[in-house]
Design a protein around this motif. Structure first.
Motif, PDB file in Angstrom:
ATOM      1  N   ILE A  67      -2.121  -0.389  -6.666  1.00 50.10           N
ATOM      2  CA  ILE A  67      -1.471  -0.173  -5.367  1.00 50.10           C
ATOM      3  C   ILE A  67      -2.514  -0.119  -4.251  1.00 50.10           C
ATOM      4  CG2 ILE A  67      -0.175   1.515  -3.987  1.00 50.10           C
ATOM      5  CD1 ILE A  67       1.380   2.205  -6.534  1.00 50.10           C
ATOM      6  N   LEU A  68      -3.662   0.505  -4.528  1.00 52.33           N
ATOM      7  CA  LEU A  68      -4.723   0.591  -3.525  1.00 52.33           C
ATOM      8  C   LEU A  68      -5.436  -0.744  -3.331  1.00 52.33           C
ATOM      9  CD1 LEU A  68      -6.291   4.030  -4.533  1.00 52.33           C
ATOM     10  CD2 LEU A  68      -5.012   3.539  -2.455  1.00 52.33           C
ATOM     11  N   ALA A  69      -5.484  -1.569  -4.372  1.00 50.11           N
ATOM     12  CA  ALA A  69      -6.197  -2.835  -4.284  1.00 50.11           C
ATOM     13  C   ALA A  69      -5.451  -3.872  -3.454  1.00 50.11           C
ATOM     14  CB  ALA A  69      -6.459  -3.388  -5.686  1.00 50.11           C
ATOM     15  N   LEU A  70      -4.122  -3.870  -3.504  1.00 46.86           N
ATOM     16  CA  LEU A  70      -3.341  -4.919  -2.853  1.00 46.86           C
ATOM     17  C   LEU A  70      -3.569  -5.008  -1.343  1.00 46.86           C
ATOM     18  CD1 LEU A  70      -0.023  -4.643  -4.907  1.00 46.86           C
ATOM     19  CD2 LEU A  70      -1.756  -6.449  -5.024  1.00 46.86           C
ATOM     20  N   PRO A  71      -3.597  -3.891  -0.594  1.00 47.39           N
ATOM     21  CA  PRO A  71      -3.930  -4.010   0.834  1.00 47.39           C
ATOM     22  C   PRO A  71      -5.316  -4.600   1.077  1.00 47.39           C
ATOM     23  CG  PRO A  71      -2.911  -1.885   0.397  1.00 47.39           C
ATOM     24  CD  PRO A  71      -3.207  -2.502  -0.934  1.00 47.39           C
ATOM     25  N   ALA A 397      -8.258   4.812   1.613  1.00 47.58           N
ATOM     26  CA  ALA A 397      -7.133   5.197   2.468  1.00 47.58           C
ATOM     27  C   ALA A 397      -7.155   4.482   3.809  1.00 47.58           C
ATOM     28  CB  ALA A 397      -7.135   6.712   2.685  1.00 47.58           C
ATOM     29  N   GLY A 398      -8.320   4.036   4.247  1.00 46.65           N
ATOM     30  CA  GLY A 398      -8.400   3.347   5.529  1.00 46.65           C
ATOM     31  C   GLY A 398      -7.743   1.983   5.519  1.00 46.65           C
ATOM     32  N   ALA A 399      -7.721   1.308   4.370  1.00 47.05           N
ATOM     33  CA  ALA A 399      -7.176  -0.046   4.291  1.00 47.05           C
ATOM     34  C   ALA A 399      -5.666  -0.093   4.514  1.00 47.05           C
ATOM     35  CB  ALA A 399      -7.548  -0.693   2.960  1.00 47.05           C
ATOM     36  N   PRO A 400      -4.860   0.734   3.822  1.00 44.66           N
ATOM     37  CA  PRO A 400      -3.419   0.682   4.095  1.00 44.66           C
ATOM     38  C   PRO A 400      -3.056   1.072   5.522  1.00 44.66           C
ATOM     39  CG  PRO A 400      -3.942   2.486   2.595  1.00 44.66           C
ATOM     40  CD  PRO A 400      -5.160   1.636   2.702  1.00 44.66           C
ATOM     41  N   LEU A 401      -3.824   1.985   6.121  1.00 44.57           N
ATOM     42  CA  LEU A 401      -3.584   2.328   7.523  1.00 44.57           C
ATOM     43  C   LEU A 401      -3.854   1.116   8.413  1.00 44.57           C
ATOM     44  CD1 LEU A 401      -5.250   5.865   7.711  1.00 44.57           C
ATOM     45  CD2 LEU A 401      -2.809   5.371   7.839  1.00 44.57           C
ATOM     46  N   SER A 426       2.256  -0.416   1.920  1.00 37.11           N
ATOM     47  CA  SER A 426       1.146   0.113   2.710  1.00 37.11           C
ATOM     48  C   SER A 426       1.186   1.644   2.813  1.00 37.11           C
ATOM     49  CB  SER A 426       1.138  -0.538   4.096  1.00 37.11           C
ATOM     50  OG  SER A 426      -0.021  -0.194   4.807  1.00 37.11           O
ATOM     51  N   PRO A 427       2.306   2.249   3.251  1.00 34.80           N
ATOM     52  CA  PRO A 427       2.344   3.715   3.253  1.00 34.80           C
ATOM     53  C   PRO A 427       2.255   4.312   1.854  1.00 34.80           C
ATOM     54  CG  PRO A 427       4.497   2.809   3.841  1.00 34.80           C
ATOM     55  CD  PRO A 427       3.523   1.678   3.866  1.00 34.80           C
ATOM     56  N   LEU A 428       2.820   3.598   0.848  1.00 33.52           N
ATOM     57  CA  LEU A 428       2.723   4.092  -0.527  1.00 33.52           C
ATOM     58  C   LEU A 428       1.265   4.163  -0.965  1.00 33.52           C
ATOM     59  CD1 LEU A 428       4.043   4.927  -3.191  1.00 33.52           C
ATOM     60  CD2 LEU A 428       4.218   2.495  -3.785  1.00 33.52           C
ATOM     61  N   ALA A 429       0.459   3.164  -0.601  1.00 30.48           N
ATOM     62  CA  ALA A 429      -0.955   3.174  -0.951  1.00 30.48           C
ATOM     63  C   ALA A 429      -1.671   4.355  -0.295  1.00 30.48           C
ATOM     64  CB  ALA A 429      -1.605   1.864  -0.531  1.00 30.48           C
ATOM     65  N   PHE A 430      -1.303   4.680   0.933  1.00 31.11           N
ATOM     66  CA  PHE A 430      -1.912   5.823   1.618  1.00 31.11           C
ATOM     67  C   PHE A 430      -1.532   7.129   0.924  1.00 31.11           C
ATOM     68  CE2 PHE A 430      -2.017   8.879   5.285  1.00 31.11           C
ATOM     69  CZ  PHE A 430      -3.405   8.864   5.454  1.00 31.11           C
ATOM     70  N   ILE A 431      -0.294   7.236   0.500  1.00 28.46           N
ATOM     71  CA  ILE A 431       0.150   8.427  -0.234  1.00 28.46           C
ATOM     72  C   ILE A 431      -0.600   8.548  -1.554  1.00 28.46           C
ATOM     73  CG2 ILE A 431       2.110   9.460  -1.468  1.00 28.46           C
ATOM     74  CD1 ILE A 431       3.929   8.288   0.735  1.00 28.46           C
TER      75      ILE A 431
END
Length: 555
Positions: A67-71, A397-401, A426-431
């Motif tokens: 989830i974090l990699a996709l953004p 966390a900076g990438a999805p934002l 995108s918000p899911l990755a930040f969470i």
């Protein structure tokens, strides 16, 4: 709204970075970073914390990392710049946020090499000449091999060696890393096959004090502090090296996603093989204190116990190649992040100096010094895992934002890879990033807070003493959410079940809810106050580096 002032780029006499890395080089840079010391130690430490339920922990960690990699895949294709993870937030929010996330990126990159060096020394403890390098000490996480004075000297010499290799051209470095990564992928697969097929003990799944001795808390703790997320870190290396990619718009998204999938599959199989192959004599009555917890070379020790001496020999060789290769590429990344930070005006301009091979050598020296310093407060492999995990996911966390901002402000921008359902993902990755910080726990997160404060001192000093002629606009309005985010996230961790309180304000499950709700609020707030479309375009154009002007079109 503050008006963005166009900084005057200083004159820089240097050859600059060179676009010499192809798709395989990028894929193996990320994959080689993922498969490092994590595969040699992560399975043992996760089992020690969560018991056989560590298999569930790896599934959770794998989903979180994907989830974090996709953004990052979408952003890397949009803006193929050197040290990308340090720069995406800069484009979206301006100087104050960009400087902060840039520092988070550098802390993460600079602290990985020393932990990989420690892994090399741990496995070297098998040999008689290296016995004096380590001593087993009881820690909060159980018995752990710890560096001695002699071990510290060897660690510094190994750091010097991987730093020296980085003075080669990026093309030569990518070739060396690609060759090493073929080995790094092959050895875990061989080990999985030999241990899981020929030493399959299904009773281990319910041995000792059960499948999940510490329940859900143990499963979640293993994700962050057991080395699981740490082991899966590294997909961002393709973004960090984007400024030196031959065809970044095509290759970076594929490298980011491909390396993540490869890493998750291998690590799931590694944990399973370690669990089912562990001899019963090594387990004991509890998973926390079994004899296996004192192993300095877990997989090699098991191979020896079950009669595969030849496999143990291969694993001792791999204990030099796998962690050494990961240390090599992270030293590379840290120098590229500091290069990007300097281009944005956050750190002294000296970090942009490159040698004739196009290597930013001042950043290499800085990474070497900080890596050596890390050995002092973190003399064990496990002791630094949590810190790197927290720093990494804070960086992530900076990438999805940024992605949320770009989708809102730049809907028609060229996107070689377009993340499906980005308004949800995108918000899911930040969470997810903030949940990983929560699960790391207060004992680690407060140390990350200290590192953040040190970073702000450096960033302010650079500005006050005029060490970089580029003066980025701070854009305080676009950064108004940042101090609230950092302080409040720390409070949530402190008041949670993962904090030091005997009676936490947010018991288990409620702390997850609190983190998710808080993250959603910060995400909405941050996207709302981000830079305007015009300001983002100005930001990209005024800090663009030379190598971006030579990016080829995607075929």
């Amino acid at each position: 709204m503050a008006t963005l002032k166009t900084p005057v780029p200083p004159t820089r006499a240097r050859p600059g970075l060179k676009r010499e890395i192809g798709f395989i080089g990028l894929l193996w840079a990320s994959t080689g970073s993922i498969i490092g010391s994590g595969w040699l130690f992560g399975a043992k430490d996760a089992l020690q914390i969560a018991g056989p339920a560590a298999m569930i922990s790896w599934v959770i960690g794998g989903v979180c990392i994907l989830i974090l990699a996709l953004p990052h895949a979408e952003l890397g294709g949009m803006y193929p710049v050197s040290g990308g993870t340090a720069r995406f937030p800069h484009y979206a929010f301006g100087g104050a946020v960009g400087a902060s996330f840039g520092w988070f990126s550098w802390v993460q990159a600079a602290t990985v090499a020393p932990i990989e060096v420690q892994a090399m020394i741990n496995y070297a403890g098998h040999y008689s000449f290296a016995k004096s390098w380590l001593v087993i000490k009881q820690t909060a996480a159980g018995p752990q091999p710890t560096l001695t004075g002699n071990g510290l000297t060897v660690a510094i010499l190994l750091m010097a060696f991987v730093t020296a290799i980085n003075f080669l051209s990026i093309k030569k470095l990518a070739t060396v890393n690609s060759a090493a990564t073929w080995w790094k992928v092959g050895v875990p697969l061989l080990t999985i096959f030999m241990l899981a097929v020929f030493n399959f003990h299904p009773g281990n799944i319910t041995a000792a004090n059960g499948f999940d001795p510490d329940g859900v808390k143990g499963i979640l703790s293993a994700v962050s502090t057991g080395g699981i997320v740490f082991a899966l870190l590294g997909f961002e290396q393709a973004d960090q090296l984007a400024g030196e990619s031959k065809n970044p718009k095509r290759d970076i998204p594929r490298a980011v996603i491909g390396s993540t999938i490869i890493g998750v599959i291998i690590y799931l199989l590694v944990q399973f093989a370690f669990l089912v192959a562990l001899p019963a004599s090594q387990i004991g009555t509890t998973w926390t204190n079994g004899l296996y917890t004192a192993m300095t070379g877990p997989f090699a020790d098991i191979a020896t116990l079950v009669g595969f001496g030849w496999l143990a020999s291969i694993l001792y060789i791999d204990a030099l190649i796998s962690p050494g290769g990961t240390a090599l590429i992270y030293v590379t990344a840290s120098s590229r992040v500091s290069y990007g930070l300097s281009r944005n005006g956050y750190v002294p301009v000296v970090f942009e100096k490159t040698n004739k091979a196009g290597v930013p050598w001042v950043g290499l020296i800085a990474a070497f010094v900080i890596g050596c310093v890390c050995f002092l407060p973190f003399p064990t492999w496990q002791s630094i895992v949590g810190l790197i995990t927290s720093a990494s996911v804070l960086m992530y966390a900076g990438a999805p934002l940024a992605l949320g901002v770009f989708r809102s402000r730049l809907p028609n921008e060229d996107r070689p890879y377009r993340l499906p359902a980005a308004t949800v993902m995108s918000p899911l990755a930040f969470i997810v990033a903030n949940l990983l910080i929560l699960w790391t726990g207060w004992n680690t997160d407060w140390k990350l807070g200290v590192a953040i404060l040190i970073g702000y001192v450096i960033l302010v000093g650079n500005r006050v003493f005029g060490l970089n002629p580029t003066k980025p606009q701070m854009d305080w309005r676009a950064a108004q959410w940042l101090p609230v985010y950092l302080v409040s996230m720390g409070l949530i961790v402190y008041l949670s079940d993962f904090g030091p309180l005997a009676h936490p304000w947010f018991p288990l499950y409620w702390d997850i809810v609190a983190t998710a709700v808080f993250s959603a609020i910060i995400y909405i707030w941050a996207v709302h106050v981000a830079l305007t479309t015009e300001e983002i375009n100005n930001m990209v154009n005024t800090v663009v580096v030379e190598e971006e002007d030579t990016v080829p079109h995607t075929p």
